[in-house]
Design a protein around this motif. Structure first.
Motif, PDB file in Angstrom:
ATOM      1  N   ILE A  43     -15.235  11.816 -12.285  1.00 53.20           N
ATOM      2  CA  ILE A  43     -15.380  12.707 -11.126  1.00 53.20           C
ATOM      3  C   ILE A  43     -14.192  13.657 -11.132  1.00 53.20           C
ATOM      4  O   ILE A  43     -13.038  13.224 -11.170  1.00 53.20           O
ATOM      5  N   THR A  44     -14.510  14.956 -11.120  1.00 53.47           N
ATOM      6  CA  THR A  44     -13.497  16.004 -11.159  1.00 53.47           C
ATOM      7  C   THR A  44     -13.593  16.836  -9.881  1.00 53.47           C
ATOM      8  O   THR A  44     -14.543  17.612  -9.716  1.00 53.47           O
ATOM      9  N   THR A  79     -17.445  17.579  -9.237  1.00 54.33           N
ATOM     10  CA  THR A  79     -18.530  17.341 -10.178  1.00 54.33           C
ATOM     11  C   THR A  79     -18.384  15.947 -10.768  1.00 54.33           C
ATOM     12  O   THR A  79     -17.285  15.556 -11.164  1.00 54.33           O
ATOM     13  N   ALA A  80     -19.482  15.220 -10.828  1.00 49.37           N
ATOM     14  CA  ALA A  80     -19.499  13.918 -11.481  1.00 49.37           C
ATOM     15  C   ALA A  80     -20.222  14.073 -12.814  1.00 49.37           C
ATOM     16  O   ALA A  80     -21.266  14.718 -12.890  1.00 49.37           O
ATOM     17  N   ALA A  96     -23.653  15.768 -11.754  1.00 58.45           N
ATOM     18  CA  ALA A  96     -24.018  15.985 -10.351  1.00 58.45           C
ATOM     19  C   ALA A  96     -22.965  16.945  -9.803  1.00 58.45           C
ATOM     20  O   ALA A  96     -21.781  16.609  -9.760  1.00 58.45           O
ATOM     21  N   LYS A  97     -23.389  18.155  -9.450  1.00 57.42           N
ATOM     22  CA  LYS A  97     -22.450  19.188  -9.005  1.00 57.42           C
ATOM     23  C   LYS A  97     -22.386  19.252  -7.483  1.00 57.42           C
ATOM     24  O   LYS A  97     -23.294  18.825  -6.790  1.00 57.42           O
ATOM     25  N   LEU A 109     -15.319   5.879  -0.272  1.00 60.23           N
ATOM     26  CA  LEU A 109     -16.430   6.829  -0.201  1.00 60.23           C
ATOM     27  C   LEU A 109     -17.484   6.319  -1.177  1.00 60.23           C
ATOM     28  O   LEU A 109     -17.174   5.994  -2.314  1.00 60.23           O
ATOM     29  N   THR A 110     -18.738   6.240  -0.745  1.00 60.08           N
ATOM     30  CA  THR A 110     -19.823   5.776  -1.618  1.00 60.08           C
ATOM     31  C   THR A 110     -20.648   6.953  -2.093  1.00 60.08           C
ATOM     32  O   THR A 110     -21.166   7.722  -1.288  1.00 60.08           O
ATOM     33  N   ILE A 111     -20.726   7.108  -3.418  1.00 62.74           N
ATOM     34  CA  ILE A 111     -21.571   8.143  -4.029  1.00 62.74           C
ATOM     35  C   ILE A 111     -22.389   7.458  -5.125  1.00 62.74           C
ATOM     36  O   ILE A 111     -21.824   6.982  -6.114  1.00 62.74           O
ATOM     37  N   ASN A 112     -23.699   7.397  -4.927  1.00 61.88           N
ATOM     38  CA  ASN A 112     -24.589   6.818  -5.937  1.00 61.88           C
ATOM     39  C   ASN A 112     -25.141   7.945  -6.805  1.00 61.88           C
ATOM     40  O   ASN A 112     -25.632   8.942  -6.285  1.00 61.88           O
ATOM     41  N   LEU A 113     -25.036   7.781  -8.108  1.00 60.32           N
ATOM     42  CA  LEU A 113     -25.459   8.797  -9.061  1.00 60.32           C
ATOM     43  C   LEU A 113     -26.659   8.300  -9.850  1.00 60.32           C
ATOM     44  O   LEU A 113     -26.644   7.192 -10.365  1.00 60.32           O
ATOM     45  N   ALA A 114     -27.701   9.117  -9.926  1.00 60.60           N
ATOM     46  CA  ALA A 114     -28.892   8.715 -10.684  1.00 60.60           C
ATOM     47  C   ALA A 114     -29.428   9.889 -11.463  1.00 60.60           C
ATOM     48  O   ALA A 114     -29.205  11.017 -11.146  1.00 60.60           O
TER      49      ALA A 114
END
Length: 114
Positions: A43-44, A79-80, A96-97, A109-114
């Motif tokens: 994650i940037t 961005t991830a 993921a932008k 912080l919860t961020i789910n990426l799919a």
């Protein structure tokens, strides 16, 4: 002259504390790529320092955790990038932008990426 120096010192201190550390956790999925599993999540943020986590890479959905530093108190976007690897060692990536990064009141912080 002393009050001018004091004001400059207070401004410097306030600016230094404007950045926070944000721990981001969640799940990452490589289901969109046949026989692939997540290998790495990066994650940037636009403002702050990037971090990445390497997952075990055995399941289609894995948990991850990264620590981002230098995030403004008001938050930022970022961005991830997810790297997926299949059974033959081939890699696929997706991004993921414009994810919102802001320190929550409690916990990560919860961020789910799919």
């Amino acid at each position: 002259m002393a009050s001018l120096t004091l004001a400059a010192s207070v401004a410097t201190i306030s600016t230094a504390h404007a950045a926070v550390k944000v721990t981001v956790t969640g799940t990452v999925s490589c289901a969109k790529f046949a026989d692939s599993a997540p290998q790495k999540v990066t994650i940037t943020p636009k403002k702050g320092s990037a971090d990445s986590d390497e997952t075990p890479g055995e399941d289609k959905v894995e948990k991850y955790s990264v620590n981002l530093t230098g995030i403004p108190k008001g938050g930022t976007t970022g961005t991830a990038k997810v790297v997926c690897v299949d059974d033959e060692g081939d890699t696929n990536t997706y991004k993921a932008k414009n994810i919102q990064i802001k320190k929550p009141a409690n916990g990560p912080l919860t961020i789910n990426l799919a």
